[in-house]
Write an enzyme that holds these catalytic residues in place. Structure first.
Site, PDB file in Angstrom:
ATOM      1  N   TRP A  52       0.848  -1.190   0.000  1.00 20.10           N
ATOM      2  CA  TRP A  52       0.000   0.000   0.000  1.00 20.10           C
ATOM      3  C   TRP A  52       0.886   1.244   0.000  1.00 20.10           C
ATOM      4  O   TRP A  52       1.562   1.438  -1.026  1.00 20.10           O
ATOM      5  CB  TRP A  52      -1.115  -0.076   1.058  1.00 20.10           C
ATOM      6  CG  TRP A  52      -0.756  -0.192   2.504  1.00 20.10           C
ATOM      7  CD1 TRP A  52      -0.849   0.787   3.462  1.00 20.10           C
ATOM      8  CD2 TRP A  52      -0.285  -1.373   3.185  1.00 20.10           C
ATOM      9  NE1 TRP A  52      -0.460   0.291   4.684  1.00 20.10           N
ATOM     10  CE2 TRP A  52      -0.117  -1.016   4.548  1.00 20.10           C
ATOM     11  CE3 TRP A  52       0.030  -2.658   2.798  1.00 20.10           C
ATOM     12  CZ2 TRP A  52       0.350  -1.915   5.512  1.00 20.10           C
ATOM     13  CZ3 TRP A  52       0.477  -3.553   3.757  1.00 20.10           C
ATOM     14  CH2 TRP A  52       0.629  -3.176   5.085  1.00 20.10           C
ATOM     15  N   ASP A  53       0.970   2.049   1.054  1.00 22.80           N
ATOM     16  CA  ASP A  53       1.683   3.330   0.951  1.00 22.80           C
ATOM     17  C   ASP A  53       3.013   3.196   0.192  1.00 22.80           C
ATOM     18  O   ASP A  53       3.867   2.397   0.575  1.00 22.80           O
ATOM     19  CB  ASP A  53       1.983   3.895   2.336  1.00 22.80           C
ATOM     20  CG  ASP A  53       0.721   4.260   3.100  1.00 22.80           C
ATOM     21  OD1 ASP A  53      -0.379   3.926   2.634  1.00 22.80           O
ATOM     22  OD2 ASP A  53       0.849   4.869   4.176  1.00 22.80           O
ATOM     23  N   ALA A 139       4.382   4.369   7.662  1.00 23.49           N
ATOM     24  CA  ALA A 139       4.908   5.178   6.564  1.00 23.49           C
ATOM     25  C   ALA A 139       5.937   6.225   6.994  1.00 23.49           C
ATOM     26  O   ALA A 139       6.016   6.621   8.154  1.00 23.49           O
ATOM     27  CB  ALA A 139       3.771   5.856   5.827  1.00 23.49           C
ATOM     28  N   ARG A 209       2.325  10.248  12.992  1.00 28.60           N
ATOM     29  CA  ARG A 209       3.082   9.372  12.086  1.00 28.60           C
ATOM     30  C   ARG A 209       3.422  10.077  10.766  1.00 28.60           C
ATOM     31  O   ARG A 209       3.104  11.230  10.562  1.00 28.60           O
ATOM     32  CB  ARG A 209       2.276   8.114  11.803  1.00 28.60           C
ATOM     33  CG  ARG A 209       0.873   8.343  11.262  1.00 28.60           C
ATOM     34  CD  ARG A 209       0.178   6.999  11.063  1.00 28.60           C
ATOM     35  NE  ARG A 209      -1.149   7.133  10.499  1.00 28.60           N
ATOM     36  CZ  ARG A 209      -2.275   7.090  11.216  1.00 28.60           C
ATOM     37  NH1 ARG A 209      -2.228   6.927  12.522  1.00 28.60           N
ATOM     38  NH2 ARG A 209      -3.445   7.213  10.625  1.00 28.60           N
ATOM     39  N   ASP A 210       4.036   9.310   9.882  1.00 29.25           N
ATOM     40  CA  ASP A 210       4.260   9.669   8.472  1.00 29.25           C
ATOM     41  C   ASP A 210       5.220  10.846   8.275  1.00 29.25           C
ATOM     42  O   ASP A 210       4.881  11.857   7.633  1.00 29.25           O
ATOM     43  CB  ASP A 210       2.923   9.950   7.765  1.00 29.25           C
ATOM     44  CG  ASP A 210       1.941   8.794   7.835  1.00 29.25           C
ATOM     45  OD1 ASP A 210       2.345   7.691   8.255  1.00 29.25           O
ATOM     46  OD2 ASP A 210       0.760   8.981   7.477  1.00 29.25           O
ATOM     47  N   GLU A 294      -3.265  12.555   6.642  1.00 29.94           N
ATOM     48  CA  GLU A 294      -2.175  11.588   6.647  1.00 29.94           C
ATOM     49  C   GLU A 294      -1.140  11.916   5.583  1.00 29.94           C
ATOM     50  O   GLU A 294      -1.409  12.577   4.588  1.00 29.94           O
ATOM     51  CB  GLU A 294      -2.738  10.192   6.349  1.00 29.94           C
ATOM     52  CG  GLU A 294      -3.883   9.787   7.261  1.00 29.94           C
ATOM     53  CD  GLU A 294      -4.190   8.306   7.152  1.00 29.94           C
ATOM     54  OE1 GLU A 294      -3.710   7.565   8.012  1.00 29.94           O
ATOM     55  OE2 GLU A 294      -4.893   7.897   6.218  1.00 29.94           O
TER      56      GLU A 294
HETATM   57  C1  FRU Z   1      -2.047   5.623   5.067  1.00 37.40           C
HETATM   58  C2  FRU Z   1      -1.677   5.094   6.425  1.00 37.40           C
HETATM   59  C3  FRU Z   1      -0.533   5.874   7.018  1.00 37.40           C
HETATM   60  C4  FRU Z   1       0.084   4.879   7.954  1.00 37.40           C
HETATM   61  C5  FRU Z   1      -0.146   3.557   7.248  1.00 37.40           C
HETATM   62  C6  FRU Z   1      -0.454   2.416   8.151  1.00 37.40           C
HETATM   63  O1  FRU Z   1      -2.524   4.664   4.195  1.00 37.40           O
HETATM   64  O2  FRU Z   1      -2.791   5.114   7.283  1.00 37.40           O
HETATM   65  O3  FRU Z   1      -0.912   7.054   7.651  1.00 37.40           O
HETATM   66  O4  FRU Z   1       1.436   5.175   8.157  1.00 37.40           O
HETATM   67  O5  FRU Z   1      -1.206   3.755   6.354  1.00 37.40           O
HETATM   68  O6  FRU Z   1      -0.648   1.231   7.444  1.00 37.40           O
END
Ligand code: FRU
Length: 424
Positions: A52-53, A139, A209-210, A294
């Site tokens: 995903w990310d 992420a 996060r992120d 996010e």
């Molecule tokens: C976005 C997210 C990020 C996080 C990750 C967790 O898709 O929610 O904010 O770091 O996915 O899986």
């Protein structure tokens, strides 16, 4: 707020507000801000893992960077469990949706490489098992530091807690591929403070996060964006006139929107290496509007600061709504004031007929937007779906002043380099 930003030569600022009035302007399915339909017959990058990310390797100025002609992306990744009894339904069939929905708990950082900026080849895990201090590797951003191939991977170490961390390693290339070596020592940088940014003790659903480090094109200093929530006990936030904005008669009722408290955080480095950080007040808050902003990131263009962040329909507050996708804000200087792009903030949302087709959009300085496929309906009613866990088609976008326009669609996971670094 206890912080004293002046001592790092940073002017104190007031957070900009994404207001309820701004969000009332969100129009799903406007073709200029809607991602083209993703077809249900999409190819899958790798059948053993969900991804995903997606985090392209880049420099501190935001440029997507290849090394010795190899493009590199990092992805949040989790194994698929088609044969695990835990993920079989009553009929013995693989319940892929449940497996997919559980992925966050076992997210790990992987990398991929390519000669063409697409058709990514599997690299593997960035850190060996046991290196990262917590269960989940969430992420962040891989930064190519120099032509020796040194990489600082900033990411979020989650469960227990949520700590912004970094780990330094090196990218090594051969004629045949790319490897990541030496990502062995994870350094904790900071956590939510409870004074500017909400802590787990204040709200069990807090977000912190992120990390997205960058060099400010104007003052040359090292900063970092991150996702947060505004500090304070859950339920204690006020949705007042400022947060509501200029709404028409009949739109004053804010319902339970005090529970939605997203913000885009910012920190400034005290040192040149980015090992020592000071959190500053948020750049942007969405109290009363949305609970998650996010993966915040910037595009620096035409002397302006284009701030992008992803958000969901389900995280909107009572009385406001919008599609899953990427939202944006623009300012003439780093600390704002920021105004929502396209009036509302919506930059690229999912079409209402396929509300979960993509997520985690990342806008690159060349106007290309990458994202992953979440799930796409396979029948008219939308009850049957196909789970993605793979790269979505890249979208081309034009950014002009305070507006953005979808102008092109490219191949799945197309992330071409903006510059190439020859390693010494
Ligand atoms: C976005 C997210 C990020 C996080 C990750 C967790 O898709 O929610 O904010 O770091 O996915 O899986």
């Amino acid at each position: 707020m206890k912080t004293n930003p002046e001592k790092f030569g940073v002017t104190p600022h007031q957070p900009s507000l994404w207001t309820r009035a701004d969000a009332l302007k969100v129009r799903a399915d406007d073709p200029t801000t809607t991602q083209p339909l993703v077809s249900a017959d999409f190819p899958v990058l790798n059948n053993d893992v969900f991804i995903w990310d997606t985090m392209p390797l880049r420099d501190l100025d935001g440029n997507v960077t290849s090394v010795d002609g190899w493009s590199v992306i990092f992805t949040l990744t989790a194994d698929r469990h088609p044969n695990d009894p835990q993920y079989l339904d009553e009929d013995g069939n693989y319940d892929i949706l449940r497996d997919w929905n559980d992925r966050h708990g076992r997210a790990k950082m992987y990398y991929w490489f390519s000669r063409t900026g697409k058709n990514w080849e599997f690299g593997g895990r960035v850190m060996a098992e046991g290196v990262s201090p917590t269960a989940r590797e969430w992420a962040g951003t891989p930064i190519l530091l120099n032509d020796r191939g040194e990489v600082d991977l900033y990411y979020t170490a989650v469960t227990p807690g949520a700590t912004i961390v970094k780990v330094r390693g090196r990218v090594v290339t051969t004629e045949h591929g790319v490897s990541m070596v030496g990502f062995e020592k994870v350094k904790p940088l900071f956590e939510a403070d409870g004074n500017m940014y909400q802590t787990e003790a204040q709200n069990a659903f807090w977000g912190f996060r992120d990390p997205w480090p960058f060099r400010d094109p104007k003052d040359g200093k090292l900063y970092m964006l991150f996702e947060g929530n505004v500090a304070g006990e859950r339920g204690s936030h006020k949705v007042g006139e400022a947060e509501i904005g200029n709404v028409p008669p009949g739109y004053e009722d804010v319902g339970n929107s005090r529970f939605q408290t997203a913000c885009v955080g910012i920190a400034v480095a005290r040192d040149a290496d980015g090992d020592d950080w000071e959190m500053l007040p948020p750049l942007l808050t969405a109290v009363g509007v949305n609970d998650q902003t996010e993966r915040p990131h910037f595009v620096f263009q035409d002397g302006k600061y284009y701030l992008f962040t992803i958000s969901h329909t389900f995280t909107y507050a009572d009385g406001v709504t919008g599609p899953d996708g990427v939202y944006g804000f623009v300012a003439d200087s780093l600390f704002g004031p920021y105004v929502p792009l396209n009036g509302s903030g919506l930059v690229l949302g999912n079409p209402s007929s396929q509300p979960f087709q993509t997520y985690s959009h990342y806008v690159m300085p060349n106007g290309l937007v990458t994202s992953f496929i979440d799930s796409v309906p396979t029948d008219e009613t939308g009850t049957q779906i196909r789970v993605g866990g793979t790269e979505a088609p890249t979208v081309g976008m034009k950014i002009k002043g305070q507006q953005t326009f979808v102008v092109a669609e490219y191949d799945y996971g197309y992330i071409p380099p903006m510059l190439d670094v020859t390693l010494k």
